[in-house]
Design an enzyme around this catalytic site. Sequence first.
Site, PDB file in Angstrom:
ATOM      1  N   ARG A 197       1.113  -1.077  -0.113  1.00  0.00           N
ATOM      2  CA  ARG A 197      -0.037   0.109  -0.142  1.00  0.00           C
ATOM      3  C   ARG A 197       0.752   1.235  -0.047  1.00  0.00           C
ATOM      4  O   ARG A 197       2.034   1.300   0.385  1.00  0.00           O
ATOM      5  CB  ARG A 197      -0.844   0.126   1.344  1.00  0.00           C
ATOM      6  N   LEU A 198       0.382   2.299  -0.399  1.00  0.00           N
ATOM      7  CA  LEU A 198       1.178   3.536  -0.400  1.00  0.00           C
ATOM      8  C   LEU A 198       1.008   4.142   1.069  1.00  0.00           C
ATOM      9  O   LEU A 198       0.150   4.050   1.904  1.00  0.00           O
ATOM     10  CB  LEU A 198       0.232   4.702  -1.329  1.00  0.00           C
ATOM     11  N   TRP A 209       0.395   7.331   2.759  1.00  0.00           N
ATOM     12  CA  TRP A 209      -0.726   8.622   2.608  1.00  0.00           C
ATOM     13  C   TRP A 209      -0.268   9.944   3.240  1.00  0.00           C
ATOM     14  O   TRP A 209      -0.834  10.381   4.134  1.00  0.00           O
ATOM     15  CB  TRP A 209      -2.032   7.851   2.858  1.00  0.00           C
ATOM     16  N   ASP A 211      -7.765   9.108  -5.846  1.00  0.00           N
ATOM     17  CA  ASP A 211      -8.285   7.951  -5.426  1.00  0.00           C
ATOM     18  C   ASP A 211      -9.442   8.397  -4.251  1.00  0.00           C
ATOM     19  O   ASP A 211      -9.416   9.090  -3.824  1.00  0.00           O
ATOM     20  CB  ASP A 211      -7.168   7.009  -4.889  1.00  0.00           C
ATOM     21  N   GLU A 235     -15.269   7.591  -1.226  1.00  0.00           N
ATOM     22  CA  GLU A 235     -16.307   6.856  -0.737  1.00  0.00           C
ATOM     23  C   GLU A 235     -16.440   6.561   0.642  1.00  0.00           C
ATOM     24  O   GLU A 235     -17.213   6.155   1.047  1.00  0.00           O
ATOM     25  CB  GLU A 235     -16.584   5.591  -1.441  1.00  0.00           C
ATOM     26  N   ARG A 250     -12.248   7.305  -9.560  1.00  0.00           N
ATOM     27  CA  ARG A 250     -13.303   6.137  -9.508  1.00  0.00           C
ATOM     28  C   ARG A 250     -14.599   6.547  -8.664  1.00  0.00           C
ATOM     29  O   ARG A 250     -15.624   6.128  -9.083  1.00  0.00           O
ATOM     30  CB  ARG A 250     -12.551   4.977  -8.886  1.00  0.00           C
ATOM     31  N   ASP A 304     -11.445  -0.630  -9.124  1.00  0.00           N
ATOM     32  CA  ASP A 304     -10.702  -1.973  -8.845  1.00  0.00           C
ATOM     33  C   ASP A 304     -11.293  -3.142  -9.441  1.00  0.00           C
ATOM     34  O   ASP A 304     -12.025  -3.789  -8.419  1.00  0.00           O
ATOM     35  CB  ASP A 304     -10.442  -2.062  -7.521  1.00  0.00           C
ATOM     36  N   HIS A 329      -1.574  -0.943 -14.622  1.00  0.00           N
ATOM     37  CA  HIS A 329      -1.625  -1.103 -13.331  1.00  0.00           C
ATOM     38  C   HIS A 329      -0.918  -2.357 -13.160  1.00  0.00           C
ATOM     39  O   HIS A 329      -1.234  -3.217 -13.622  1.00  0.00           O
ATOM     40  CB  HIS A 329      -2.779  -0.927 -12.794  1.00  0.00           C
TER      41      HIS A 329
END
EC number: 3.2.1.-
Length: 664
Positions: A283-284, A286, A388, A391, A438, A455, A520
């Site tokens: 994971r990045l 953040w 990104d 939601e 997205r 995704d 990706h």
Amino acid sequence: MHFETTKDGFTIAIGNRIILSHSPDKPAFFAGFGEERMDMYRGNFDIEDYVIERTALRHAEVSGDSVTLSSAPGQAPRLRLTLDGNAIRLTALDETINRLWLRVVAETDEHVWGGGEQMSYFDMRGRRFPLWTSEPGVGRDKTTEITFKSDVSGKAGGDYYNTNYPQPTWLSSRKYALHVETSAYSVFDFRNGDFHEIEIWAVPEKIEFFAGDSFADIVSALSLHFGRQPELPDWVYNGAIIGLKDGVNSFARLEKIRAAGTKVSGLWCEDWVGLRQTSFGARLFWDWQANDTRYPHLRQKIAELADQGIRFLGYVNPYLCVDGPLFPVAESAGYFATDVDGKTALVDFGEFDCGVVDFTNPAAADWFAEEIIGKNMLDFGLSGWMADFGEYLPIDIKLSNGVDAKLMHNAWPTLWAEVNAKGVESRGKTGEALFFMRAGFTGVQAHCPLIWGGDQSVDFSRHDGLVTVICGALSSGLMGNAYHHSDIGGYTSLFGNVRTAELIMRWTEMAAFTPVMRTHEGNRPRDNLQIDQDETVLAHFARMTAIYVALAPYLKSLSAEAAKTGLPVQRPLFLHYENEPQTYAVQDCYLYGADMLVAPVWKAGETQRSLYLPGHGEWVHLWSGKRHAGGRDITVETPLGEPAVFYRADSSHHRLFEQLRTIG
């Protein structure tokens, strides 16, 4: 819009189509109240409603342009409708109302499309669609093993209706569109043959109607209403955006990819901010600024790429991790949403916590747009990024504007898009810098220049694989989003589900006939095949990028058309062949502009494709040059490298299309 009183009720019509018909025996409006339970776990929602009251508002009293509704003569009025142009404004006259149901006239053979970006069913008739932005799920099909395992391990399996981008708008085959102006949780229910039922967990501000002589006219009107995107930046047409998150090794890998003949427009490195390892995968980190450890001398590298005509893209989302340097800066300034105790609300994003930057606070939104989007990204040299998430707004937090988070949850993606767009505009880069999202909701069209399909699983599955991207492009396109694209090869790899060479190649073939080609590495890069790890895959990829670049003049014409008319680049067949009902439910192929038809291979192991060619003219098979009459079903061979693509024989671009056959 035409309003007419009847013996004991009223009708509302638009363009000679009766949309609402109300009488005591068949009321169109119901009101009441309920108590909901909403639980969120990492962007996945478990929602239940206990309806305490649902009362038919049978009695209507008409006075000029307004209608007052009550349950019966002599009973207290509960709802007022006011006609305003092509809209109905709604006013609650009973403060206890927190549920409203509305029945719209339906025909048994009617088709309905829209609902934002729908990934499983393009034609929504016969099903129920909750409209609530969330994770779309992994598998999205309760009959599959992956969905079951995702549900068990992380409540993340999802279902056919889950979407990053819901929108309470539909287009009907009766040639009208309806939009509910609300951000509340709502449901479109198309299961009844005589009516469509709308359920809203609030009294909406208004319901708007659009009508036209053609589907294209209505789509154009919707795009004008919600906002249009600028034309694609010229640099995009130079080739694919290559997604690598391999630190400094990304540059050497890019050179290998280019040496194979690949046309490249950009290098997209999500990990420009650094990485953290979780059980889900890499994971990045953040915290939105360049990570010198992961990418030393990145500004210089970006300049070197620019000298070669290649742009550099990054990644950002609307949250800040607690262990990053930007978190205390934002917290001390009061830029985060808070919990019930007035403390910074923290959200679990999968083994790490983050604060939610409160975009209802103008100072916080301005700070993010200037300091992060402006200074840390655009001024640093980035030409685009994945914007990104959006939601995950928790429903129990407190926001600066004082509005209930349940009402702001759906609105959040649009606020997020606006922050990105504001940062881009501040540097004079609108139409030049390209960010893609997205998440979406009503109004995102005016701010976000490019949608991506979210995704997908790294497979050919019916509800979470390659084919779902087409459905997403078509549904969101009707809502006024002209540009859509996807992660080539999919993204989500869990429970041993990994990419095959065939999947990457078939996905690449589709992507060559979309507005943007972008790869990706996925959530687990080391477990999954990458385009530069297989010579056959890379050669195939290079050829398809050459085809994409060769098609650029045609794509530019579609981009100009989108800016002028709002028509999407990828279109459902019925948009230009509305008198052929057999096109109304087609969701596995699309028109690429008016002159091309693309039918990607979306099932594993298939080397033939059956499809319907619409119209009365002739279609030319792109690879063989063979002509086929329109108005019939055909089957063509589709070996790898030759997806089922056709162009109109009378197209003004026919010479350009013919040249694609010579690209080896």
